[in-house]
Design an enzyme around this catalytic site. Sequence first.
Site, PDB file in Angstrom:
ATOM      1  N   ASP A 193      -1.461  -0.576   5.915  1.00 34.28           N
ATOM      2  CA  ASP A 193      -1.711   0.038   7.221  1.00 34.28           C
ATOM      3  C   ASP A 193      -3.180   0.023   7.619  1.00 34.28           C
ATOM      4  OD1 ASP A 193      -2.172   2.093   5.095  1.00 34.28           O
ATOM      5  OD2 ASP A 193      -2.756   3.302   6.830  1.00 34.28           O
ATOM      6  N   ASP A 206      -0.315   5.182   0.777  1.00 32.46           N
ATOM      7  CA  ASP A 206      -0.638   6.149   1.825  1.00 32.46           C
ATOM      8  C   ASP A 206      -0.685   5.466   3.186  1.00 32.46           C
ATOM      9  OD1 ASP A 206      -1.068   8.484   0.141  1.00 32.46           O
ATOM     10  OD2 ASP A 206      -2.818   7.411  -0.611  1.00 32.46           O
ATOM     11  N   ASP A 249       0.852  -1.177   0.000  1.00 31.05           N
ATOM     12  CA  ASP A 249       0.000   0.000   0.000  1.00 31.05           C
ATOM     13  C   ASP A 249       0.897   1.239   0.000  1.00 31.05           C
ATOM     14  OD1 ASP A 249      -2.516   1.490   0.394  1.00 31.05           O
ATOM     15  OD2 ASP A 249      -1.649   1.926   2.356  1.00 31.05           O
TER      16      ASP A 249
END
Length: 801
Positions: free
Chosen positions: A675, A482, A480
């Site tokens: 995240d 961001d 991922d």
Amino acid sequence: MNDRDRPRRDGRGERDTRDQRDSRGQGGPRGQRRGGQGDRQGGGSRGRRPDRPGRERADRGSRQPGPPIPDEISASDLDPEVRRDLLTLDKANAEIVARHLVMVSQVLLDDPALALEHARAARARASRVGVVRETAGIAAYNAGEWQEAATELRAARRITGNPSLLPLIADCERGLGRPERAVEIARGDEGRALKGEDATEMRIVEAGARIDLGEPEKAIVTLQMENLKPGQVGTGPARLFYAYASALQAAGRREDAITWYMNAAAADVDDVTDAEFRLTELAHDDEQSEEESSADSVRGGVDEAAATGIPAPEDPATTTSPRAESETVPVQSKTSDVPAPAPVVPDAGAPEPNAPEPRVPESSAPETKAADAGAADTPETRSVAPEQDDERSQASDPEPAEPEAAEPEAADESIAPLEGTADLSATSSYVEQDATDLIESADDLVAPPADAEPEKSATVPAAPARRNTFADRYDALLLDLDGTVFAGHQAIPNAKETLEGLDTARFFVTNNASRRPSEVAAHLRDLGFEASAEMVVTSAQTGARLLAEHLPAGSRALVVGTDGLAQEVREAGIAVTRSAGDGPAAVIQGHSPDTGWAQLSEAALAIRAGALWVATNVDATLPSERGLLVGNGSMVAALRNATGKEPLVAGKPAAPLMADAIARAGGSAPLVVGDRLDTDIEGGHSVGIESVLVLTGVSTVTDLLAAPPEQRPTYVVDDLAGLFEDVDAVRVAPQPGWSVTVDGSTVTVAGDGDEIGLVPALASATWKAIDNGTADPEELRIRAEGEARAKLASLGVAVVD
């Protein structure tokens, strides 16, 4: 009639059953075709008007005797609710109709032709009763009488208005050799409006029709909108996994198909599919292919299958027709609100005393076979020592091994794709399993010598010389962006150094559809990362692909989002508009900081007018260096509230984006790193691969402890530097040196173990208590002392005294 009594075209029979289909491939899964019988039985009653509205003629019972009914069959065996549907009939006729319906239930699977005769007799006496027409349609479907089945099911739907019959009707069109009509039904307004299990059934039918039309890639995309999460068990997941495997096989993705046949076998606790049989066939075909390849090399010929990836043609004696192959996609109407099951259930609240058991080939337990396959050959056990690899690469014409050694080696190679791929799901976080025992042989091969010095770098953290590292276990990282690699215009601490120090292939998978891959790669390079456009997979790309899969070329889509998203749509062959007045066939919605009331209103108008709605992602928030900003999911929620519609979702946690990323990576053991529990980690679950949660973005330790099963990662690390750790040290499992006890909803942790294992140990014990029902995820309280307290406080966990 309950769910297991329903007709199904799920390919569970032996090979000779499939070979009995006629040359057009329109035969059913069981029973013989009885062409013309529908014209001979019950036909004379159609077209007559009843004596008075709502009543059937009383003398029909004597004039239409139908097949004999055993004396022990009683109308009272019929479900009371269905018997009420027969109140429009006179008492004597209702009694006979009810007994025929009971007979349909009892012989439907064992003798579908006889069941159809009873259903026709009931229809002849009560042709205006919806549940009777539906039962006749189901019986005809099970007997392979596709035209009769379609006619009866459509009649039942007109009478009852029940949309749950649409999947069966669409599948009848497949049986009649009209797959394009099946797709039209599935993609029509009524087909798209289906929810829950009805929608799943329709997508399975549509996928089968796509395969019939020679469009297996579209079949794959259609099924990826469903819940493809390995670890589920039961008839529904087994049939869905089987359908997905069939589509993958039709698309030539053999190894992926094997994985999903294994998932189907593991889920198939009721033996409703022939997944194990298909696995055996594929393994046998692979052995034959290798034998043929060896023979070609001896003759000096060219192995075209190896060069092109296209398997050699099978023996015509064992090759099924294109239609027969598509028949293996399971299709069954199994929803609880369909009226058809009720007419033949003796007692709605009690088990059926005479319900026939499904008939399947004898086989051993699929769970055992899947587990054995996963343990027999993992990616690690197929590793080769560097010395061995060098020797192989230097030998242009290696000498044959001794006969004793050559035979088992050939056997291992022929099965390796089948077993090694399945290991991804076999050791996923759905089943807590310590994989240490599975990789002992690989550790012996790849572990460095005891006296070896690891390479060091001034800027890169030196990877510890540990066994079973992430680099050893996985061949591609699906990262991922961001909150994982960067936050806005700042790189996450340790992210650059970690990625520089790893040799593992990496791909950046982002839900953010505001920028094109080249722009994302440029941003990564500005932050100091090595990146190219080919390493970036965006939800904008996947969303555009979904549009192309569901719309004819040249169709127009209304774009709510950036010019980058609009360009992705154009490159997919779809025209772009920003106005609902242009009559767009679809709306695609991605993140843009410029989206406002005017843009959302245009989209709402188009969606209300019937346009297909695709959302690139549904992330409610967007991480930045300033904090969490409004994400695309919040804008999607506004449109959902305004239209009452639900979009197709391209991005995580939905499967399409993850499937594109896996295809781009091309490895056999990818790993999701992210995240967010509700996107990255759940996205890994949706495609059956393992995942790592990094605690640098949206999801916190508190979120982790309360996570539902579909959002639980395999591993937990503070940041990307944790990828240098031993996988077992950060696996969510009990960890040495840490003691975790759960009393009610109070979780107490104590000890002095390795700091990196604290959160994984805490999560493991907490999930176990939640799953056992002894802890409430909404009421969790954490107690800790000493090092554990300091560590948890540094991660933002509120520790109580």
